[in-house]
Design a protein around this motif. Structure first.
Motif, PDB file in Angstrom:
ATOM      1  N   ALA A 376       0.835  -1.199   0.000  1.00 50.13           N
ATOM      2  CA  ALA A 376       0.000   0.000   0.000  1.00 50.13           C
ATOM      3  C   ALA A 376       0.867   1.246   0.000  1.00 50.13           C
ATOM      4  O   ALA A 376       2.003   1.232   0.503  1.00 50.13           O
ATOM      5  CB  ALA A 376      -0.916   0.006   1.222  1.00 50.13           C
ATOM      6  N   GLN A 377       0.309   2.308  -0.568  1.00 54.19           N
ATOM      7  CA  GLN A 377       1.014   3.592  -0.568  1.00 54.19           C
ATOM      8  C   GLN A 377       0.006   4.721  -0.720  1.00 54.19           C
ATOM      9  O   GLN A 377      -0.942   4.629  -1.494  1.00 54.19           O
ATOM     10  CB  GLN A 377       2.027   3.665  -1.710  1.00 54.19           C
ATOM     11  CG  GLN A 377       2.735   5.024  -1.822  1.00 54.19           C
ATOM     12  CD  GLN A 377       3.784   5.041  -2.915  1.00 54.19           C
ATOM     13  OE1 GLN A 377       4.811   4.382  -2.799  1.00 54.19           O
ATOM     14  NE2 GLN A 377       3.519   5.780  -3.999  1.00 54.19           N
ATOM     15  N   ASP A 378       0.222   5.787   0.046  1.00 52.35           N
ATOM     16  CA  ASP A 378      -0.538   7.022  -0.116  1.00 52.35           C
ATOM     17  C   ASP A 378       0.459   8.139  -0.382  1.00 52.35           C
ATOM     18  O   ASP A 378       1.339   8.410   0.442  1.00 52.35           O
ATOM     19  CB  ASP A 378      -1.367   7.323   1.131  1.00 52.35           C
ATOM     20  CG  ASP A 378      -2.215   8.573   0.959  1.00 52.35           C
ATOM     21  OD1 ASP A 378      -2.727   8.774  -0.161  1.00 52.35           O
ATOM     22  OD2 ASP A 378      -2.368   9.341   1.925  1.00 52.35           O
ATOM     23  N   HIS A 379       0.340   8.757  -1.561  1.00 51.68           N
ATOM     24  CA  HIS A 379       1.254   9.815  -1.994  1.00 51.68           C
ATOM     25  C   HIS A 379       0.446  11.102  -2.088  1.00 51.68           C
ATOM     26  O   HIS A 379      -0.524  11.184  -2.850  1.00 51.68           O
ATOM     27  CB  HIS A 379       1.872   9.463  -3.351  1.00 51.68           C
ATOM     28  CG  HIS A 379       2.796  10.511  -3.885  1.00 51.68           C
ATOM     29  ND1 HIS A 379       4.158  10.472  -3.696  1.00 51.68           N
ATOM     30  CD2 HIS A 379       2.556  11.643  -4.613  1.00 51.68           C
ATOM     31  CE1 HIS A 379       4.715  11.515  -4.281  1.00 51.68           C
ATOM     32  NE2 HIS A 379       3.768  12.238  -4.844  1.00 51.68           N
ATOM     33  N   ALA A 380       0.835  12.113  -1.307  1.00 53.04           N
ATOM     34  CA  ALA A 380       0.072  13.360  -1.252  1.00 53.04           C
ATOM     35  C   ALA A 380       0.957  14.541  -1.589  1.00 53.04           C
ATOM     36  O   ALA A 380       2.049  14.706  -1.015  1.00 53.04           O
ATOM     37  CB  ALA A 380      -0.525  13.549   0.136  1.00 53.04           C
TER      38      ALA A 380
END
Length: 862
Positions: A376-380
């Motif tokens: 999983a990854q969240d890039h903001a």
């Protein structure tokens, strides 16, 4: 939805329908009754059990219910349907609107564990550093999961760290994706607020097809939602928007308004007081393929968000005019060469988020095993729009890249379960065990140099503040400087054992234990849980659990550091001293609030210590009853004791003189020559939360008039501070008046959300028609101020929702509805920003501040 849902939290428990469910589809009740004997597998692992003999309370929400609320965000849906779930309407600045902090059973959202198909869901990369409720958390962002992909949601209202690991203090929320192998549907919902703003649009699509030739499936879903901004500010009451002309003739002073005042848009300055703009596109898949003696499976989501939120309004600068404009806050950062008419600053956030799981299930030597890996990854990307860095002068950019945040998570699991039959037990013993490895990484990158650099521009003659330098930082926010950027990572490993059996035909006992070890100095922990249920009469039972749990510090709390900009008027002479330095009376001065990294030299100088895990002890006791056919009642009481809760400190106000007195704070003085306000994360408080949950439902036939389902739910929780960390001696040495955790933060933690929530619903269906009426009472809550005189307590409010649907054809359904049917608002609080017209309702309201909302929905099956 019927109650006959199969749950899959990787364990075994019973489900109770959430209190305010929409109507049961006619096709699901051909027999004229709703089945109460739901088969579920949550809470303990192994053998399936029924709703009637649940050892722990579980709310179950069907996929149809999500669409029938008229809400376009999953957080808003859960706030509507689950009594123990709360969601503040605005809740502060920064990123706290984009990823609003939730609470479950009175605890923060990151103190609950979220799963998708039984696999741990990753948290957001956007830490809520400027939120009031749930401040400092990095919870799961539920809006990145397509609602059309969801078969059901299961909410286990019980501590479960011994079974599922870190974060499962308040409970476990498991989102089960659809496993359709044929057919699909399309749905479109559109609506707006009663006042004509806040338009929302949501389109959903799901489609299933067979995979392989032996019972496999591939289920795909796509969601798009868009909502426009709304505000509940009133027109600006500023005496003058533009600089008036002042003339003195014969000793008589005349003030003449600027002609532009007559046509100025006085509605333009309150855009920060309400929800912002947001656009989310989310896709998902769920697949399973039998292969030889195995079942191969995979699921995942891929989502993109674009959001824009007004974070500050700046009217044109005015020079002080005695007796006329003295009340207008002035800012030497609003350069007239760039924004002659003032400006509204916007925060932009662009996120790309994904999670995918791969695994296989099979059997070996009598053990049913499940091996999986989840990435999983969240890039903001955080940007600033329509603002400026005034220290660079009129040549300052007006659009800035502020920072990039990224969170990665990789989880590997092995689970195994089987029945054994020891001679000393009447019934089989279910034995389960498992191993888990998790890797996490958190990254913060610096923004554009122009977003944090301090220039040497001097305000020219002929303007207010001529000869002075603008204050450092962007208007409303600041970019991340290189010294605040960085990355960190850690590994953790866990092993658990879970056993359970029916000691007699009416008495169930379960026992679970879990050992978990974290790197990066966090250490290890052991959690245990005892669960029991006794049916003392047919249809009547008592159930109880006792457990301990933990929550490891998030990497965001370990690494996060940033600066924001605050402001204050310079006092009138002879007290025109601002933070230890002379200033011009009436001048609006800005200064930074700095979140210090816990392990930084500056934070240590102010008493910071390495973060350690939160630990909890949970107790619950409940009774269940099914006195007559179609009627189910449950009542569960609980207590959650949490030690060493991680919070951010009070605003530690540090003047120039105080900074100058400490050599170890010289780096802060060099960077912030006007002083600053600092905070850092620390294990500052211990709390005790007591609560009570009631769920009741009764369904019956009306004969030729159709069917009626009645349901009610009540949730109560109360949090008290049981221990407060003493303000460190090194901190009081800097300033004896500093307090580590002040009264406002205590109030936000204990009374900032409603203690009570009641949901009463009725659902009627007949032929192709159905209607759902839901009344929700949100209890009293308080928005605390810096002093007791600024506290505002909001009275309870009843909010009514109505949804009416018509099955036009077997495959076509249309519906209309209203949320907050009677256009209720929170109490007006008597505090108003006259210049911007904001503040009349506060910000914490669990049902928002925008009032009534109406919508229409079309659903097409294919």
């Amino acid at each position: 939805m019927t109650c006959a849902s199969v749950l899959a939290l990787g364990g075994q428990a019973r489900a109770e329908n959430t209190a305010a469910a929409p109507p049961v589809p006619a096709a699901a009740e051909a027999d004229g009754a709703v089945a109460l004997e739901s088969v579920i597998v949550t809470g303990v692992r192994g053998v399936r059990r029924t709703v009637a003999d649940s050892p722990a309370p579980v709310d179950v929400i069907g996929g149809e219910q999500l669409l029938a609320t008229g809400k376009v965000g999953l957080k808003e849906v859960l706030n509507t349907l689950i009594p123990s779930f709360n969601l503040p309407g605005i809740n502060g600045g920064g990123t706290s609107w984009t990823v609003r902090a939730i609470t479950l059973r009175g605890l923060n959202g990151d103190q609950a564990l979220f799963l998708v198909n039984g696999k741990r869901r990753h948290g957001t990369a956007l830490i809520n550093n400027l939120a009031r409720v749930g401040r400092g958390g990095a919870p799961v962002d539920l809006d990145f999961i397509p609602a059309s992909a969801i078969e059901r949601i299961e909410v286990l209202r019980d501590g479960a760290s011994a079974q599922y690991g870190s974060d499962a203090i308040a409970g476990v929320v498991n989102i089960i994706l659809k496993d359709d192998s044929e057919g699909g549907s399309f749905s479109y919902t559109g609506g707006q607020n009663y006042l004509g703003d806040g338009d929302t649009r949501a389109a959903t699509l799901n489609w299933g097809r067979p995979l392989g030739e032996t019972g496999g499936f591939l289920s795909l879903a796509l969601n798009w939602k868009n909502n426009e901004a709304a505000t509940r500010a009133i027109p600006s009451r500023a005496q003058y928007i533009y600089q008036p002309t002042v003339t003195t003739v014969g000793g008589v002073t005349t003030v003449t308004p600027d002609p532009r005042d007559a046509t100025a848009d006085r509605d333009a300055w309150g855009l920060s007081y309400g929800p912002g703009e947001e656009d989310i596109l989310a896709a998902s898949y769920n697949a399973e393929l039998p292969w030889r003696d195995l079942k191969l499976y995979s699921s995942g989501t891929l989502s993109h968000r674009s959001s824009r939120k007004n974070t500050g309004s700046f009217l044109p600068n005015l020079a002080p005019v005695a007796g006329v404009t003295a009340g207008r806050p002035l800012s030497r950062n609003a350069l007239p060469e760039v924004y002659p008419d003032g400006f509204n600053a916007y925060r932009r956030i662009f996120e790309l988020d994904f999670q995918t799981s791969f695994g296989a299930r099979g059997e070996a030597e009598g053990w049913a095993w499940d091996l999986s890996t989840t990435l999983a990854q969240d890039h903001a990307q955080l940007d600033g729009q329509n603002t400026l860095n005034a220290t660079l002068g009129p040549s300052s950019p007006t659009y800035f890249h502020l920072s990039t945040h990224e969170f990665r998570q990789w989880t590997n699991n092995l689970d195994a379960t089987r029945e054994v039959t020891p001679g000393w037990l009447k019934n089989p013993l279910q034995v389960s065990w498992g191993l888990e490895h998790r890797y996490e990484r958190f990254l913060i990158e610096a923004g554009d140099e122009a977003s944090y650099v301090v220039g040497d521009y001097v305000i020219p003659a002929g303007q207010p503040f001529a000869g002075l330098r603008p204050n450092p930082g962007l208007a409303s926010y600041a970019g991340t400087a290189p010294e605040d950027a960085g990355s960190t990572h850690r590994h953790s490993g866990a092993a658990y054992v879970d056993v359970g059996t029916n000691v007699t035909d009416t008495w169930y006992v379960g026992l679970a234990g879990r050992y978990e070890k974290y790197g990066k100095g966090v250490g290890d922990t052991f959690s245990g849980k005892l669960t029991t249920r006794w049916e003392f009469l047919p249809g009547y039972a008592v159930r109880a659990t006792v457990s301990n749990g933990f929550r490891a510090p998030s990497l965001g709390q370990v690494l996060f550091a940033t600066s924001t900009i605050n402001g204050s008027l310079c006092p009138a002479a002879p007290n025109n001293i601002f933070r230890g330095a002379p200033c011009v009376a009436g001048e609006y001065l800005t200064f930074p609030t700095k979140v210090l990294r816990t392990d930084s030299a500056e934070a240590k100088a102010l008493g910071a210590e390495p973060l350690k895990p939160e630990t909890s002890t949970n107790y619950s006791f409940g009774v269940t009853a099914e006195p007559v056919a179609g009627l189910r009642l449950t009542l569960d009481a609980y207590e959650i004791q949490i030690d060493d809760r991680i919070v951010d400190t009070s605003n530690l106000d540090l003047s120039v003189a105080q900074l100058s007195s400490r050599a170890d704070l010289a780096p802060l003085l060099a960077r912030f020559p006007q002083g600053l306000t600092a905070t850092y994360y620390t294990n500052a408080v211990s709390t005790r939360t007591n609560g009570l949950d009631f769920v009741g439902e009764y369904g019956f036939s009306l004969g030729d008039l159709g069917r009626l389902n009645l349901n009610a739910a009540y949730a109560f929780n109360k949090t008290k501070i049981t221990e407060l960390k003493v303000t460190p001696a090194v901190l009081t040495a800097v300033n004896p008046n500093l307090v580590l955790f002040d009264r406002q933060k205590i109030a936000d933690l204990t009374i900032g959300t409603p203690r009570e929530k009641i949901i009463v619903g009725a659902q009627w269906s007949r032929g192709g028609w159905s209607a759902s009426l839901r009344n929700t009472r949100f209890g009293r809550y308080t928005e605390a101020g810096a002093s007791a005189s600024l506290d505002r307590t909001f009275n309870p409010k009843w909010i009514t929702d109505l949804d009416i649907a018509w099955q036009v054809r077997p495959s076509t359904n249309i519906a209309i509805g209203a949320n907050n049917l009677f256009d209720k608002h929170p109490d007006k609080i008597g505090i108003l920003n006259a210049d911007q017209g904001t503040g009349q309702f506060g910000i914490f309201s669990p049902f928002g501040i925008t009032g009534g909302y109406y919508y229409a929905r079309l659903t097409q099956q294919f």
